[in-house]
Design a protein around this motif. Sequence first.
Motif, PDB file in Angstrom:
ATOM      1  N   ASN A 103       0.862  -1.182   0.000  1.00 41.06           N
ATOM      2  CA  ASN A 103       0.000   0.000   0.000  1.00 41.06           C
ATOM      3  C   ASN A 103       0.896   1.228   0.000  1.00 41.06           C
ATOM      4  N   ASN A 104       0.781   2.060  -1.009  1.00 39.75           N
ATOM      5  CA  ASN A 104       1.682   3.196  -1.163  1.00 39.75           C
ATOM      6  C   ASN A 104       1.602   4.196  -0.006  1.00 39.75           C
ATOM      7  N   LEU A 105       0.441   4.306   0.619  1.00 45.53           N
ATOM      8  CA  LEU A 105       0.302   5.224   1.755  1.00 45.53           C
ATOM      9  C   LEU A 105       1.274   4.845   2.872  1.00 45.53           C
ATOM     10  N   TYR A 106       1.426   3.539   3.096  1.00 42.40           N
ATOM     11  CA  TYR A 106       2.302   3.076   4.174  1.00 42.40           C
ATOM     12  C   TYR A 106       3.776   3.017   3.760  1.00 42.40           C
ATOM     13  N   LEU A 107       4.028   3.304   2.493  1.00 40.71           N
ATOM     14  CA  LEU A 107       5.413   3.345   2.027  1.00 40.71           C
ATOM     15  C   LEU A 107       6.017   4.748   2.107  1.00 40.71           C
ATOM     16  N   ILE A 108       5.195   5.744   2.454  1.00 41.40           N
ATOM     17  CA  ILE A 108       5.704   7.113   2.570  1.00 41.40           C
ATOM     18  C   ILE A 108       6.838   7.149   3.596  1.00 41.40           C
ATOM     19  N   SER A 109       7.924   7.819   3.258  1.00 42.12           N
ATOM     20  CA  SER A 109       9.073   7.897   4.151  1.00 42.12           C
ATOM     21  C   SER A 109       8.691   8.502   5.493  1.00 42.12           C
ATOM     22  N   PHE A 110       9.206   7.919   6.566  1.00 44.15           N
ATOM     23  CA  PHE A 110       8.911   8.421   7.911  1.00 44.15           C
ATOM     24  C   PHE A 110       9.379   9.868   8.078  1.00 44.15           C
TER      25      PHE A 110
END
Length: 553
Positions: free
Chosen positions: A449-456
Amino acid sequence: MVDKVHFGVGDILVFLASLVLSMFVGVYYAFKDRRRETVDNYYYASRKMSAVPLGLSISVTFISALTVIGLPTETYIFGFVTIWHCTTLVLPTVIACLYYIPLIHRLRLATIYEYLEMRFHRNNRVLSSGIEILSMILYMGTTVYIPSLALSAVTPLSTNAAILLTSGICTIYTVCGGLKAVVWTDAFQSGIMFVGTVAALIQGALVVGGFGNVWAAMERSGRFNVFTFDLDPRIRQTALTYLTGTVTSFMNIACCSQPIAQRYLSCETVKQARITVSSGINSLSAMVLSDFILPRKPKLSSKLQMIISKVTGVVLGLILTVISYLCSLTNGTIISLVLTVRGSSGGPMLGVFTLGLFFPWCNKWGALVGQAVGTLFCFWIAIGSLIQGRDVYYDRVMPISTGGCPAINATNMTSPLLNDSIIDWNTTQPMMVYDIGAEVDLIESKSYNNLYLISFMYYSMIGLFVTIIVGNVVSLITGNNNTEKMDPKLFVPIIDNQCFPANVRRFFRFGVPPLGPENEEKMGNMDSGGENFPLKETRNVVEVRESMTHVQQ
């Protein structure tokens, strides 16, 4: 495998001397101020600290063990793009000097979160202070764990024993000596950090045959990735993530965190505080006393307030020790862990202060809901990322094998930290070294899921904008404040310099009445004149101020 290298006799003597000096500073100020045991002196050094040691103390607050140990690790694993970290304090410092320091000195706040009660409602103060306490406890636990890990690598001490020693000494000198002990110990430790960093730089270059060889090795391994401006938010870190996300995180620390605000308030004037641009325990106990205890028990005696402050400090020290033990059980680099937590809460925190200072029409419901939604949304992304795991393609890990490295073999040493959790980058997933020439379609997984791949590193910026947007929308729905009736002392116009035309400055006040000439804040003078527009303080704020004044006397 070669033998592990420990401290020599000289190293141990220097190390012990630094510990003894830190303890001595705390005991010295406890003895010196034994007849002036007031909350104001304990937490704010009677607001008469010199700007020089305070400036060094603030530097140590920003450049902690996370920077000295964690950032080189990040550079080794992910490349020289981390050099942008050095530029991320410029804008936050400017913003703090222009807007927040004058406001903090003008209002003479007990804690930075008292402003939220004045501007919005007590619930806003309690929510923000509570979130910050939890966030700081996790952060401080990490800052205790990292030097303890390094200490265990070069001494016979185990990591657990090093944690107990480090947290114990920090707690003792902080609880005994208050802010004065913290500031002067920080100033002393800043010298050690500077000398140690320079020595490590020189020695490291000598071991590999000079800086030319260092540069050649960096280019050979593809680590010179400084000018990586990829716009894909899923990539762990690029120049853009530092110039946006990390800047936002540091802006929260520089502008609206209690440890830094406490140092601003310890200066006698605004000018000194602008120059200033281990304290965690002292700041946390100040927040517990001022934000949670005194509003409910405003008539506490001076002696009882001091007892509560010191007991709170000891309890917090014990909690930090436990958190430090738990740090060794986490996956991911330490900087990832800390920025994930701090970013998830810090961005919305900066957002609610931004609503207070620059959006006079925003009401208490907008601020409360905006911060809550911003914080929950960031934690939702962070938790989702932890559960899902990261696509290794976007982490861009550099080659980290030291096999055949002539420098390590020549010095007959290993690097225990390289095998410990400080760079345990992602033990739950297979290691993949980034290959610049590889086809993306052959590496990239389609199941994430791309939303959860956003850099911290973007979490803080996301939280800031979500809080501001939601805060304004909710304020509009529930009824905006009448800006013409708002207290001008609680606002700092975005543009208010005399070099701008009067109509421009009037526009950016958004209808808020100007301060009277006798109340205008002058550089270098924190004392306002008459009460042309008195502050509308809540009953709790007034009672706490009266209690603090009584204690100071």
